[in-house]
Write a protein that holds these residues in place. Structure first.
Motif, mmCIF file in Angstrom:
data_model
loop_
_atom_site.group_PDB
_atom_site.id
_atom_site.type_symbol
_atom_site.label_atom_id
_atom_site.label_comp_id
_atom_site.label_asym_id
_atom_site.label_seq_id
_atom_site.Cartn_x
_atom_site.Cartn_y
_atom_site.Cartn_z
ATOM 1 N N LYS A 5 46.993 -23.289 21.765
ATOM 2 C CA LYS A 5 46.612 -22.348 22.829
ATOM 3 C C LYS A 5 46.192 -21.002 22.223
ATOM 4 O O LYS A 5 45.183 -20.414 22.626
ATOM 5 C CB LYS A 5 47.793 -22.168 23.795
ATOM 6 N N THR A 6 46.964 -20.522 21.228
ATOM 7 C CA THR A 6 46.619 -19.244 20.594
ATOM 8 C C THR A 6 45.265 -19.367 19.896
ATOM 9 O O THR A 6 44.433 -18.463 19.952
ATOM 10 C CB THR A 6 47.687 -18.857 19.539
ATOM 11 N N LEU A 7 45.067 -20.513 19.227
ATOM 12 C CA LEU A 7 43.799 -20.721 18.514
ATOM 13 C C LEU A 7 42.617 -20.648 19.476
ATOM 14 O O LEU A 7 41.586 -20.074 19.177
ATOM 15 C CB LEU A 7 43.802 -22.101 17.850
ATOM 16 N N LEU A 8 42.809 -21.261 20.679
ATOM 17 C CA LEU A 8 41.706 -21.335 21.624
ATOM 18 C C LEU A 8 41.462 -20.023 22.349
ATOM 19 O O LEU A 8 40.353 -19.775 22.823
ATOM 20 C CB LEU A 8 41.964 -22.445 22.660
ATOM 21 N N THR A 9 42.494 -19.177 22.437
ATOM 22 C CA THR A 9 42.332 -17.974 23.263
ATOM 23 C C THR A 9 42.220 -16.677 22.461
ATOM 24 O O THR A 9 41.713 -15.695 22.980
ATOM 25 C CB THR A 9 43.511 -17.844 24.270
ATOM 26 N N SER A 10 42.655 -16.665 21.191
ATOM 27 C CA SER A 10 42.558 -15.406 20.440
ATOM 28 C C SER A 10 41.190 -15.311 19.760
ATOM 29 O O SER A 10 40.558 -16.335 19.448
ATOM 30 C CB SER A 10 43.661 -15.339 19.380
ATOM 31 N N LEU A 16 37.807 -19.021 13.853
ATOM 32 C CA LEU A 16 38.245 -20.048 12.913
ATOM 33 C C LEU A 16 37.780 -21.435 13.372
ATOM 34 O O LEU A 16 37.264 -22.225 12.573
ATOM 35 C CB LEU A 16 39.774 -20.006 12.828
ATOM 36 N N ILE A 17 37.941 -21.699 14.671
ATOM 37 C CA ILE A 17 37.514 -23.000 15.213
ATOM 38 C C ILE A 17 36.003 -23.139 15.066
ATOM 39 O O ILE A 17 35.485 -24.175 14.653
ATOM 40 C CB ILE A 17 37.917 -23.127 16.697
ATOM 41 N N ASN A 18 35.284 -22.039 15.386
ATOM 42 C CA ASN A 18 33.828 -22.086 15.316
ATOM 43 C C ASN A 18 33.367 -22.365 13.886
ATOM 44 O O ASN A 18 32.465 -23.165 13.651
ATOM 45 C CB ASN A 18 33.250 -20.765 15.840
ATOM 46 N N TRP A 19 34.033 -21.712 12.927
ATOM 47 C CA TRP A 19 33.659 -21.895 11.526
ATOM 48 C C TRP A 19 33.975 -23.322 11.053
ATOM 49 O O TRP A 19 33.123 -23.992 10.460
ATOM 50 C CB TRP A 19 34.398 -20.860 10.661
ATOM 51 N N ALA A 20 35.202 -23.782 11.336
ATOM 52 C CA ALA A 20 35.617 -25.107 10.859
ATOM 53 C C ALA A 20 34.746 -26.209 11.472
ATOM 54 O O ALA A 20 34.324 -27.149 10.782
ATOM 55 C CB ALA A 20 37.084 -25.351 11.188
ATOM 56 N N PHE A 75 34.375 -28.495 20.660
ATOM 57 C CA PHE A 75 35.066 -27.268 20.229
ATOM 58 C C PHE A 75 34.087 -26.231 19.682
ATOM 59 O O PHE A 75 34.291 -25.030 19.831
ATOM 60 C CB PHE A 75 36.172 -27.596 19.209
ATOM 61 N N HIS A 76 33.021 -26.705 19.050
ATOM 62 C CA HIS A 76 32.026 -25.756 18.526
ATOM 63 C C HIS A 76 31.335 -25.036 19.693
ATOM 64 O O HIS A 76 31.160 -23.815 19.664
ATOM 65 C CB HIS A 76 31.009 -26.498 17.654
ATOM 66 N N ILE A 77 30.965 -25.795 20.708
ATOM 67 C CA ILE A 77 30.272 -25.200 21.860
ATOM 68 C C ILE A 77 31.227 -24.261 22.610
ATOM 69 O O ILE A 77 30.873 -23.132 22.954
ATOM 70 C CB ILE A 77 29.720 -26.312 22.799
ATOM 71 N N TYR A 78 32.463 -24.725 22.823
ATOM 72 C CA TYR A 78 33.439 -23.897 23.544
ATOM 73 C C TYR A 78 33.667 -22.574 22.813
ATOM 74 O O TYR A 78 33.564 -21.491 23.388
ATOM 75 C CB TYR A 78 34.762 -24.665 23.707
ATOM 76 N N SER A 79 33.957 -22.652 21.507
ATOM 77 C CA SER A 79 34.254 -21.420 20.755
ATOM 78 C C SER A 79 33.011 -20.545 20.663
ATOM 79 O O SER A 79 33.084 -19.316 20.745
ATOM 80 C CB SER A 79 34.809 -21.739 19.364
ATOM 81 N N GLY A 80 31.833 -21.176 20.525
ATOM 82 C CA GLY A 80 30.581 -20.416 20.421
ATOM 83 C C GLY A 80 30.310 -19.636 21.695
ATOM 84 O O GLY A 80 29.987 -18.442 21.650
#
Ligand code: HEM
Length: 231
Positions: A5-10, A16-20, A75-80
């Motif tokens: 949850k922290t990863l997705l919201t901070s 980090l998610i976008n990069w990975a 996850f790439h689209i969401y974080s982007g």
């Protein structure tokens, strides 16, 4: 320890998610291009069909890879999208045309809207592309592509699609967006791991542009090559 949850919201978590996921997707694009280059190997498509058959023969592992790939895209689209919205909220005013900072224009900020536009175009393309080639949804008579020994003559399907200039234009257009996205994406990916020194900005942006261009060029020539072959 970060929770999901922290990863997705901070902010940092999303970066980090976008990069990975970008690293994973970049790897997929390179592998997909290398596999697709077997289309050039021979005119009856046996090399390409053998490559596709080898992938499908992985059975459950192949489906797991596909699920992993789907998650990378999601996850790439969401974080982007969330990073782009965050950027816009933090900087509601547009950049003044030609404005430069001490170290030249910020590729990150200037490009985030371009990344969103090209990203949406690529996402739309991938949905149509997967429906067309992976699930053969636009083919009314899939039986015509059945191989004698079993399996699908994927080469014949791809060659048929690219005998249509409309599809060739659609793919080439989408691949221009891919090149555009990769140009900034590759630079950003390298920049994020800090392997770029402060003075090397222009050089690494040029190297990223060349990598993006080469990958896009590889995909770009395939439809044209098959179209010319169909004339
Ligand atoms: C001219 C260029 C391209 C050709 C000829 C091509 C060809 C194909 C074919 C034949 C498949 C089906 C593979 C199978 O069923 O085993 C496929 C799947 C796929 N392609 Fe492409 N492709 C091209 C460009 C792209 C691009 C630019 C992207 C993304 C940026 C992409 C993303 C995908 C994805 C995500 C799949 C689904 C993979 C799977 O589920 O196994 N393709 N492609």
């Amino acid at each position: 320890m970060y929770s999901l949850k922290t990863l997705l919201t901070s902010g940092i978590g999303r970066k980090l998610i976008n990069w990975a996921t970008a690293v994973g997707l970049f790897g997929f694009v390179v592998m997909h291009l290398l596999g697709n280059l077997t289309l050039f190997a021979n005119d009856d498509g046996t090399a390409f069909n053998a490559y596709a058959a080898a992938l499908h023969s992985l059975g459950p592992a192949f489906y797991l890879i596909e699920i992993g790939l789907l998650l990378l895209f999601v996850f790439h689209i969401y974080s982007g999208i969330t990073m782009w919205r965050q950027n816009r909220a933090a900087r509601p005013q547009k950049y003044v045309a030609g404005q430069k900072s001490k170290n030249g224009p910020s590729h990150y900020n200037l490009s985030s809207t371009k990344m969103a536009i090209s990203g949406i175009a690529i996402a739309a393309f991938v949905i149509i592309h997967v429906a067309q080639f992976r699930f053969q949804l636009f083919t009314s008579d899939v039986e015509q592509y059945a191989l004698e020994g079993g399996g699908l003559d994927l080469y014949a399907l791809v060659a048929d699609v690219f005998s249509n200039p409309g599809w060739v234009a659609f793919y080439c257009g989408a691949i221009l967006f891919l090149g555009w996205h990769l140009r900034h994406g590759v630079w950003s990916m390298v920049h994020s791991i800090g392997s770029m020194n402060r003075g090397g900005g222009k050089t690494s942006y040029a190297v990223a542009a060349v990598i993006g261009l080469l990958l896009a060029l590889g995909f770009f020539v395939l439809p044209i090559y098959l179209y010319v072959g169909s004339l």
